[in-house]
Scaffold this motif. Structure first.
Motif, PDB file in Angstrom:
ATOM      1  N   UNK A  34     -11.436  -2.260  -2.101  1.00  0.00           N
ATOM      2  CA  UNK A  34     -10.547  -3.406  -2.353  1.00  0.00           C
ATOM      3  C   UNK A  34      -9.281  -2.920  -3.048  1.00  0.00           C
ATOM      4  N   UNK A  35      -9.431  -1.976  -3.965  1.00  0.00           N
ATOM      5  CA  UNK A  35      -8.257  -1.415  -4.628  1.00  0.00           C
ATOM      6  C   UNK A  35      -7.361  -0.676  -3.625  1.00  0.00           C
ATOM      7  N   UNK A  36      -7.978   0.047  -2.703  1.00  0.00           N
ATOM      8  CA  UNK A  36      -7.204   0.723  -1.661  1.00  0.00           C
ATOM      9  C   UNK A  36      -6.451  -0.286  -0.793  1.00  0.00           C
ATOM     10  N   UNK A  37      -7.118  -1.385  -0.492  1.00  0.00           N
ATOM     11  CA  UNK A  37      -6.456  -2.435   0.296  1.00  0.00           C
ATOM     12  C   UNK A  37      -5.272  -2.990  -0.475  1.00  0.00           C
ATOM     13  N   UNK A  38      -5.419  -3.164  -1.776  1.00  0.00           N
ATOM     14  CA  UNK A  38      -4.318  -3.658  -2.610  1.00  0.00           C
ATOM     15  C   UNK A  38      -3.113  -2.716  -2.538  1.00  0.00           C
ATOM     16  N   UNK A  39      -3.373  -1.432  -2.644  1.00  0.00           N
ATOM     17  CA  UNK A  39      -2.284  -0.447  -2.577  1.00  0.00           C
ATOM     18  C   UNK A  39      -1.604  -0.523  -1.208  1.00  0.00           C
ATOM     19  N   UNK A  40      -2.408  -0.592  -0.155  1.00  0.00           N
ATOM     20  CA  UNK A  40      -1.825  -0.687   1.191  1.00  0.00           C
ATOM     21  C   UNK A  40      -1.043  -1.984   1.353  1.00  0.00           C
ATOM     22  N   UNK A  41      -1.549  -3.065   0.783  1.00  0.00           N
ATOM     23  CA  UNK A  41      -0.873  -4.360   0.876  1.00  0.00           C
ATOM     24  C   UNK A  41       0.484  -4.308   0.182  1.00  0.00           C
ATOM     25  N   UNK A  42       0.574  -3.599  -0.926  1.00  0.00           N
ATOM     26  CA  UNK A  42       1.845  -3.466  -1.625  1.00  0.00           C
ATOM     27  C   UNK A  42       2.872  -2.701  -0.787  1.00  0.00           C
ATOM     28  N   UNK A  43       2.400  -1.752   0.003  1.00  0.00           N
ATOM     29  CA  UNK A  43       3.298  -0.924   0.813  1.00  0.00           C
ATOM     30  C   UNK A  43       3.644  -1.560   2.155  1.00  0.00           C
ATOM     31  N   UNK A  44       2.970  -2.646   2.493  1.00  0.00           N
ATOM     32  CA  UNK A  44       3.121  -3.260   3.807  1.00  0.00           C
ATOM     33  C   UNK A  44       4.347  -4.159   3.858  1.00  0.00           C
ATOM     34  N   UNK A  45       5.053  -4.085   4.962  1.00  0.00           N
ATOM     35  CA  UNK A  45       6.154  -5.012   5.223  1.00  0.00           C
ATOM     36  C   UNK A  45       5.525  -6.323   5.690  1.00  0.00           C
ATOM     37  N   UNK A  46       5.381  -7.254   4.762  1.00  0.00           N
ATOM     38  CA  UNK A  46       4.664  -8.494   5.068  1.00  0.00           C
ATOM     39  C   UNK A  46       5.443  -9.434   5.982  1.00  0.00           C
ATOM     40  N   UNK A  47       6.696  -9.118   6.260  1.00  0.00           N
ATOM     41  CA  UNK A  47       7.458  -9.961   7.190  1.00  0.00           C
ATOM     42  C   UNK A  47       6.952  -9.808   8.618  1.00  0.00           C
ATOM     43  N   UNK A  48       6.259  -8.698   8.906  1.00  0.00           N
ATOM     44  CA  UNK A  48       5.728  -8.481  10.250  1.00  0.00           C
ATOM     45  C   UNK A  48       4.244  -8.842  10.351  1.00  0.00           C
TER      46      UNK A  48
END
Length: 166
Positions: A34-48
């Motif tokens: 879950x922590x890894x997902x959080x890190x990836x989520x922070x790096x993700x361009x959420x507009x796409x």
């Protein structure tokens, strides 16, 4: 980091933990995922990202499958408790509660031992979270017929185990 991204993640977090925990069978590894997902989520361009909840569930599912496959290659096994105690025993007969916890732990261990990581992931997403086959297929990047087949195989294997036990 926008508060919308944080809010979306916090909303999904309990579900992400349950998915990861059911696939890897270890609450500590699940929390790390879950922590890894959080890190990836922070790096993700959420507009796409069209569906943040689906994106997060897909990410944790894939990471969990990778962990399980990696552990299997190294022949590692978990020692100790397999799932966290999410319920409090207050108000429940302690003997019944203990029996249910033991039965649940045995059932999860059987899932881990008898099903492949792909079968386990599809089975958990379908039976545990009621995902439609189309969404399972998209999450795991497989075809919908393949997702159906994996769930069917998992059900058949578990049914065979139940027949053996009788």
């Amino acid at each position: 980091m926008s508060t919308a991204g944080l809010d979306e993640f916090l909303q999904a977090r309990p579900r992400l933990f349950r998915i990861a925990c059911r696939i890897v069978g270890n609450p500590h590894e699940a929390e790390e995922l879950v922590q890894d997902v959080w890190v990836r989520w922070q790096r993700t361009d959420r507009t796409v990202v069209a569906d943040p909840q689906a994106f997060l569930a897909t990410t944790v599912s894939r990471l969990a499958i990778n962990v399980v496959q990696s552990a299997r290659r190294r022949h590692e096994t978990a020692i100790g408790s397999w799932l966290p105690d999410e319920r409090i025993a207050s108000g429940v007969d302690p003997h019944l509660y203990a029996e249910n916890q033991e039965a649940f732990a045995v059932a999860v261990q059987l899932l881990k031992e008898r099903l492949s990581p792909a079968e386990r992931a599809t089975y958990v997403l379908r039976e545990g979270f009621d995902y439609p086959y189309r969404q399972i297929a998209e999450t795991l990047r497989i075809g919908a017929p393949n997702a159906r087949q994996l769930v069917k195989r998992a059900r058949d294997r578990l049914a065979d185990l139940a027949q053996e036990a009788v």
